[in-house]
Scaffold this motif. Structure first.
Motif, short mmCIF file in Angstrom:
data_model
loop_
_atom_site.label_atom_id
_atom_site.label_comp_id
_atom_site.label_asym_id
_atom_site.label_seq_id
_atom_site.Cartn_x
_atom_site.Cartn_y
_atom_site.Cartn_z
N LEU A 173 71.26 -10.74 9.93
CA LEU A 173 71.64 -11.98 9.27
C LEU A 173 72.78 -11.73 8.30
O LEU A 173 72.92 -10.64 7.74
N LEU A 174 73.61 -12.78 8.08
CA LEU A 174 74.72 -12.63 7.14
C LEU A 174 74.23 -12.67 5.69
O LEU A 174 74.58 -11.81 4.88
N LYS A 175 73.43 -13.69 5.36
CA LYS A 175 72.88 -13.82 4.01
C LYS A 175 71.42 -14.25 4.10
O LYS A 175 71.09 -15.44 3.96
N PRO A 176 70.54 -13.29 4.37
CA PRO A 176 69.12 -13.65 4.42
C PRO A 176 68.69 -14.22 3.08
O PRO A 176 69.12 -13.75 2.02
N ASN A 177 67.81 -15.22 3.13
CA ASN A 177 67.47 -15.93 1.90
C ASN A 177 65.96 -16.16 1.84
O ASN A 177 65.21 -15.20 1.67
N GLY A 178 65.47 -17.39 2.01
CA GLY A 178 64.04 -17.61 1.96
C GLY A 178 63.32 -16.90 3.09
O GLY A 178 63.90 -16.64 4.15
N LEU A 179 62.05 -16.57 2.86
CA LEU A 179 61.27 -15.92 3.90
C LEU A 179 59.78 -16.22 3.71
O LEU A 179 59.34 -16.50 2.58
N ALA A 180 59.05 -16.18 4.82
CA ALA A 180 57.61 -16.44 4.77
C ALA A 180 57.00 -15.95 6.08
O ALA A 180 57.69 -15.88 7.11
N PHE A 181 55.72 -15.64 6.03
CA PHE A 181 54.99 -15.26 7.24
C PHE A 181 54.25 -16.47 7.78
O PHE A 181 53.85 -17.37 7.03
N SER A 182 54.00 -16.45 9.10
CA SER A 182 53.09 -17.42 9.69
C SER A 182 51.69 -17.12 9.17
O SER A 182 51.43 -16.02 8.65
N PRO A 183 50.75 -18.09 9.27
CA PRO A 183 49.42 -17.87 8.68
C PRO A 183 48.73 -16.59 9.17
O PRO A 183 48.03 -15.93 8.39
N ASP A 184 48.92 -16.23 10.43
CA ASP A 184 48.28 -15.01 10.94
C ASP A 184 49.18 -13.78 10.79
O ASP A 184 48.81 -12.69 11.24
N GLU A 185 50.31 -13.96 10.16
CA GLU A 185 51.26 -12.87 9.87
C GLU A 185 51.79 -12.19 11.13
O GLU A 185 52.19 -11.03 11.09
N THR A 186 51.80 -12.91 12.24
CA THR A 186 52.41 -12.35 13.44
C THR A 186 53.89 -12.68 13.52
O THR A 186 54.61 -12.11 14.35
N LEU A 187 54.35 -13.60 12.68
CA LEU A 187 55.77 -13.96 12.66
C LEU A 187 56.29 -13.88 11.23
O LEU A 187 55.59 -14.26 10.28
N LEU A 188 57.52 -13.40 11.11
CA LEU A 188 58.24 -13.47 9.84
C LEU A 188 59.39 -14.43 10.03
O LEU A 188 60.23 -14.25 10.93
N TYR A 189 59.43 -15.49 9.20
CA TYR A 189 60.54 -16.43 9.23
C TYR A 189 61.52 -16.05 8.13
O TYR A 189 61.12 -15.75 7.00
N VAL A 190 62.81 -16.12 8.45
CA VAL A 190 63.84 -15.82 7.44
C VAL A 190 64.98 -16.84 7.58
O VAL A 190 65.47 -17.08 8.69
N ALA A 191 65.38 -17.41 6.46
CA ALA A 191 66.53 -18.32 6.46
C ALA A 191 67.82 -17.51 6.32
O ALA A 191 67.85 -16.49 5.63
N ASP A 192 68.88 -18.01 6.96
CA ASP A 192 70.21 -17.40 6.80
C ASP A 192 71.14 -18.45 6.20
O ASP A 192 71.39 -19.49 6.83
N THR A 193 71.62 -18.18 4.99
CA THR A 193 72.56 -19.10 4.33
C THR A 193 73.99 -18.55 4.38
O THR A 193 74.81 -18.84 3.50
N GLY A 194 74.28 -17.76 5.40
CA GLY A 194 75.60 -17.16 5.52
C GLY A 194 76.74 -18.15 5.61
O GLY A 194 77.91 -17.78 5.43
N TRP A 195 76.40 -19.44 5.86
CA TRP A 195 77.43 -20.49 5.89
C TRP A 195 78.24 -20.50 4.60
O TRP A 195 79.41 -20.88 4.59
N THR A 196 77.64 -20.12 3.49
CA THR A 196 78.35 -20.14 2.20
C THR A 196 79.55 -19.20 2.21
O THR A 196 80.49 -19.40 1.45
N HIS A 197 79.53 -18.20 3.04
CA HIS A 197 80.62 -17.23 3.09
C HIS A 197 81.41 -17.30 4.41
O HIS A 197 82.56 -16.92 4.45
N HIS A 198 80.73 -17.75 5.46
CA HIS A 198 81.38 -17.85 6.77
C HIS A 198 80.96 -19.17 7.41
O HIS A 198 79.82 -19.33 7.82
N ARG A 199 81.92 -20.11 7.48
CA ARG A 199 81.59 -21.45 7.96
C ARG A 199 81.14 -21.46 9.42
O ARG A 199 80.57 -22.46 9.89
N SER A 200 81.36 -20.40 10.14
CA SER A 200 80.91 -20.36 11.53
C SER A 200 79.42 -20.01 11.63
O SER A 200 78.85 -20.09 12.73
N CYS A 201 78.81 -19.66 10.52
CA CYS A 201 77.38 -19.29 10.53
C CYS A 201 76.55 -20.55 10.31
O CYS A 201 76.48 -21.08 9.20
N ARG A 202 75.92 -21.04 11.35
CA ARG A 202 75.11 -22.26 11.24
C ARG A 202 73.87 -22.01 10.38
O ARG A 202 73.15 -21.02 10.60
#
Ligand code: MG
Length: 301
Positions: A173-202
């Motif tokens: 990820l360009l700029k990993p930001n918020g993060l959380a696990f699914s309730p059973d902790e089998t998934l890690l979710y991570v937000a990418d706010t890299g748009w702030t530095h690179h407009r091509s990063c959705r």
């Protein structure tokens, strides 16, 4: 009164209370972030980053006071299983913990011998390990920390092992930001706010499968893209729905990635957490204010 719910899927009806109002509990911040609710103390802590202070809202009487100033420009927070505050420090360039005696203990300030950038958000896994994101927002300028060059030269998500070693776990990820696990902790979710530095990063949230060892993740996939502003901090409820901050309020996603609906807020929301004795009240850090709304969902650990 303007509608506060934007319902995109019938499933959202079951997750909200039509009669619930969006309450403003406090206003007067510059950029509010990092809410953390303490059930034993009946209070909520959050960051007002440019003002270099932590605020405290008292659930018993609604009063708000300065909890700590200066505070090393803290950003995201978590509460561990022992009820201690775990903090991301921009200016300290560290993840720290407030011990029961009130002292500050640095849990990690380096990775591979190099100083961290500016830890942004943090989550504590059920095994006690601490996972945090480390983008550069706290060293990009003097507004939310001290301007400095990145020693690492990249922004990763790290895991702090019980021995204190920080190991990178997400590096795509360009700029990993918020993060959380699914309730059973089998998934890690991570937000990418890299748009702030690179407009091509959705602006997006990606989902990573947690490996069987519980200490690393496999190849990630795009979970959701943000249609208004950025996903910053977010939380997951006990049914696996993901409630994220966004430019127009709160977006709620089903575990399959469907946008179920929004709670519209007239200020940009940067982070949120479930709180209250039943963990069914969403507390929002919305630019200058602390907001709250009851929902028909319960926050996951
Ligand atoms: Mg953040």
């Amino acid at each position: 009164m303007a509608a506060i719910y934007d319902i995109r899927d019938p499933r959202f009806e079951a997750l909200i209370h039509r009669s619930a109002r969006l309450e403003t509990l406090w206003t007067g911040g510059r950029w509010c972030e990092g809410p953390a609710y303490f059930p034993a103390g009946k209070y909520l802590i959050w960051s007002d980053i440019p003002n270099d202070r932590l605020m405290r809202w008292d659930e018993t009487d609604g009063s708000v006071s300065v909890f700590q100033q200066p505070c090393l420009h803290q950003n995201g927070h978590a509460v561990d299983a022992q009820g201690r505050l775990v903090a991301c420090e921009h200016r300290g360039r560290a993840v720290s913990r407030i011990e029961h005696d009130g002292s500050r203990r640095v849990l990690a300030d380096r990775a591979g011998g190099q100083r961290l950038n500016s830890p942004n958000d943090v989550v504590v896994k059920s095994d006690g390990s601490i996972w945090f994101s480390d983008p550069t927002y706290g060293i990009d300028s003097d507004y939310e920390g001290d301007r400095a060059e990145s020693e690492i030269g990249a922004s990763h998500v790290y895991r702090i092992a019980p021995d204190g070693t920080a190991t990178s776990v997400v590096t795509d990820l360009l700029k990993p930001n918020g993060l959380a696990f699914s309730p059973d902790e089998t998934l890690l979710y991570v937000a990418d706010t890299g748009w702030t530095h690179h407009r091509s990063c959705r602006p997006k949230i990606r989902a990573y499968p947690v490996q069987a060892d519980g200490m690393s993740v496999g190849t990630g996939r795009d979970f959701a893209f943000c249609d208004t502003g950025l996903f910053d901090g977010f939380r997951v409820d006990t049914q696996g729905n993901l409630w994220s901050s966004a430019g127009d309020g709160v977006h709620c996603y089903a575990p399959d990635g469907t946008l179920l609906g929004k709670i519209l807020v007239e200020e940009v929301v940067a982070n949120l957490t479930f709180g209250g004795p039943k963990r069914n009240r969403l507390f929002l850090c919305a630019t200058s204010s602390l907001r709250a709304i009851y929902v028909n969902a319960t926050g996951s650990a």
